[in-house]
Design a protein around this motif. Sequence first.
Motif, short mmCIF file in Angstrom:
data_model
loop_
_atom_site.label_atom_id
_atom_site.label_comp_id
_atom_site.label_asym_id
_atom_site.label_seq_id
_atom_site.Cartn_x
_atom_site.Cartn_y
_atom_site.Cartn_z
N GLN A 272 0.86 -1.19 0.00
CA GLN A 272 0.00 0.00 0.00
C GLN A 272 0.89 1.24 0.00
O GLN A 272 1.79 1.36 0.83
N ASN B 130 0.97 5.24 0.34
CA ASN B 130 0.26 6.45 0.80
C ASN B 130 0.99 7.66 0.21
O ASN B 130 2.18 7.87 0.47
N ARG B 131 0.28 8.41 -0.62
CA ARG B 131 0.89 9.59 -1.23
C ARG B 131 0.76 10.80 -0.29
O ARG B 131 -0.07 10.82 0.62
N GLY C 163 -2.57 12.36 0.32
CA GLY C 163 -3.60 11.61 1.02
C GLY C 163 -4.18 10.46 0.24
O GLY C 163 -4.94 9.65 0.80
N ARG D 243 -4.43 6.85 -1.60
CA ARG D 243 -3.89 5.53 -1.29
C ARG D 243 -3.99 4.63 -2.52
O ARG D 243 -5.02 4.56 -3.17
N CYS E 107 -3.05 0.59 -3.86
CA CYS E 107 -2.71 -0.77 -3.38
C CYS E 107 -2.57 -1.69 -4.59
O CYS E 107 -3.41 -1.67 -5.51
N SER F 85 4.42 7.11 2.51
CA SER F 85 4.81 5.86 3.17
C SER F 85 4.49 4.69 2.24
O SER F 85 3.63 4.81 1.35
N CYS G 233 -5.27 -6.35 -0.58
CA CYS G 233 -5.73 -5.00 -0.90
C CYS G 233 -7.25 -4.88 -0.65
O CYS G 233 -7.99 -5.82 -0.82
#
Length: 311
Positions: free
Chosen positions: A262, A264-265, A268, A270, A272, A304, A311
């Motif tokens: 996953q 995380n940009r 905000g 996401r 997967c 992250s 998913c």
Amino acid sequence: MSNLSYSAERMAVRDEQLAGWTVREVDGDLRLSGPCPACRHESAGTVPLSVIAYESQIRPRSRTATLACHCGQRHKDRPEDADDTTGCGRSWAVRAELDGAGYVLRAAADPDLVEAADALRRAATGELAALRTAGEKWIAGITAVYGLFGIAGAVGGRDAVAALPGWGRLLVGLAVLAAVAAAGSAILRAYRVAYGWPVAQPVRDDDELRDWYSRRRREPAEAAARLRRAVFSAVGSLGLLAVALGLLWFLPARAPATAPVQVNRVDGARLCGTLLPATAQEPVRLRRADDGSVVVVPPAQIASLSAVTKC
């Protein structure tokens, strides 16, 4: 000491010379006793009704056997290395026939049955010691069979097999299994040729005596055939092990399974999916789990990145 000199020879007997003999059935064998036709000393003999210990349930109609003098008396000219420890050395052939409630002895006239009875008497002598000796030697054969599993483990290591695709693992498994079976067959056949196979074969009458002797005369040819098959099985086992090794070396490894990740940009969002091999221009490439599309995420936009179970 008897005046009759020792002589290891076969003598012909007449029915009247056997008139003083008695025949008893004890533990499935025929126990014979009476005066030796040559030296006239009291002698005894046992006629086994099987090749090895086997209790017969059917009384024999007639049974040809060969007996040797075991009178226990000293006879001159006995050699030190004589096969029999007692007696005058003479042996003779008899035929025990069922007559009412007991048996009567008559002189044996069929030369083929006399030859078979001679072979059976030799086979029955020391059979327990022979079985024990063969059993000790068979232990090495059984140990060799168990050792095949070590060979199979060395050829098909778990890590090496696990790296193959499913169909490759199946092929290697079949090759190793066939190699172990062929090697086990080779060992068992070779040991059977060398040390035989213990069986209980009844020889309760003359018909079964003929059958036993017929099988015994076929044993050399059957042993030669078993030895040939043992050699072919051993060669086949080596070939199958070579095939298994070749499959391990040359089959392509399966693609490594990757867990979904996953991303995380920083804005905000996401994403997967499965990470794809990176390139110099596109270091982070992701195949999305929802629609299968491939997206490129610049490293600067990644807040992250973590592995997930799904998913």
